[in-house]
Every structure is written in structure tokens, then in C-alpha cells.
Design an enzyme around this catalytic site. Sequence first.
Site, PDB file in Angstrom:
ATOM      1  CB  SER A 139      -0.837   0.073   0.941  1.00  0.00           C
ATOM      2  OG  SER A 139      -1.163   1.389   1.795  1.00  0.00           O
ATOM      3  CE1 TYR A 152      -5.341  -2.208   5.075  1.00  0.00           C
ATOM      4  CE2 TYR A 152      -3.144  -0.339   4.278  1.00  0.00           C
ATOM      5  CZ  TYR A 152      -4.193  -1.137   4.345  1.00  0.00           C
ATOM      6  OH  TYR A 152      -4.497  -1.331   2.702  1.00  0.00           O
TER       7      TYR A 152
END
Length: 278
Positions: A139, A152
Site C-alpha cells: 500500500s 495497517y
Amino acid sequence: MRFEGKTAVITGGSSGIGRGTVDLFLREGATVVMGDIDEAEGTAMMSALGDNFLFKTCDVTQEDQVKALMDHAAEKTGGIDIVFNNAGAGGPRDAIDEISGDDWDFAMALLLKSVAMGIRHAAPHLKKRGGGAIVNTASICSFQAGFGPIAYSTAKAGVLHLTKVAAAELAQYKIRVNAICPGFIQTNIFASTVGANKEETQEINSVLGQAAASAQPVGRPGVPSDIAEAAAYLASDAAGFVTGTHLLVDGGMLVGTEGSWNPEIPGMLDAILPEHLR
């Protein structure tokens, strides 16, 4: 037909990026074996997508289920050539001074350990094929603060380093390992993070789509097919000289501050210097 005669295992393929990749790989000739916790959707996809698609229920936080998925794929299709470790969710949203140890452990299991175990249990089958390609979903959160929750973001940063180290260790077996770093892609991951219902999910996706279109140089939101195309490239022979690295697919979001690409926003120097010195 880049993947004709090849088997690809895709985790988290019932929606969003995973579903887009399932569809593309099937069109490119692959036999796709999908692992996902959504048994109802997986079963429906088996009925809709034909004989080249197989589904097995898999909770990627459970190592035994990840191993069972890889073994099932190899047994049913004769081997594994490609693995896309994609399954994930936003996870806990708590800040570092509030998050519990259990929530932290869950995020790491879902977003980082799952990728490690996907590689670990796919590798023996890829070795038997004489090599192959592994693609991991990281990401833009891997690079800086502000794009996602801390657990995350930390896990996704770990995916990048795992990708590099695994690529080094598996190179001797002709197994390439790379990662994709998506930006803001229009999927349900943001809505699911806040526990939104169906109507709220549609509203959140609409708002995020509009915001993403103006938050990056490429003036549109990302869609699952953008990531699917990147995964197809990294998994294909066209990327045969590419391993241990990552591909940003973020609409240019990380090229610099908004002032660097938006002519309506002052650049950093313009913002801090007196007018006569600009």
C-alpha cells in the site's frame, strides 16, 4: 492469453481488487484458484465463471487454511505458477496510544503473517514447477503517515520488506517476488473498516471517489482493474527480469505535495517566500 496453461492462486478474490484480478487472469487464460472467507460469494463465482475457476474457503489468518489452499490448488490443477497474496482489510483504526495488543496481533496476522505464510506454503509447489511469480499487495501506507491506520500501515510496510527478503531467498529457485502499492482504489475496504451498512457503503464510496479524483495528479479515482493490470504484468513473463521490488499504482499521489502538480495550489516555496523573492 498471457497465462494460458498456468495456475494462479488469488486470495481475497470475492470483491474489489481481488475480484478484478480473478476476472483478468481468467480472460488471460489462467486457471484461477481463489481463497476467501466469503463462502457464499465464492460458491456463486464457481457457478458463474466456469471450469477454469475453483474456490476454497480460506481464512488467511489461519496458517493451516493457507497451506490447505495451496495444496488444494496444486492437487486439482497439477501445480501452481502464480500466487497473488491479496486478502486483507483495513483492520483496527485505533491510534498507537489506544490500540490493544490483541487488535495489533490481529492486524499483523491478517495483513503481514498471511502474506508470509502464503509465500511459505506456495513455494514448495512453485519449486516443483521450476519457478514462478508471487505478487503481494502492499500500500501507499507503507511509505508515510496519513494514509491509513497505524497497524495497517505498519503491516503493509512489513509486506514490502518481506517481499524483498523473500525475493532474495527464492531467486535460486527461479521464483520472483514483487509487491504492488495501491493508492486510493474504489473498493469497499474503507467502508468495511468503519462497519458501514450497504447504504452507508455506497455513500462512502461516492465521497471517496470524488475526493480521490482531485487528490492526485491523475484526475480520477483508481479502480480494481488498475491493480489487476499491475498484478498481471508482475506475474507475467514480461516481468521476467523484475524481482524484489514494488510497483506504485497510486495515480501519482506520492510524487510530491499538491503544490507540485496542482497549478491552483501554491508550491512550498511560493507559500513561504515573500512575493518579491518568488
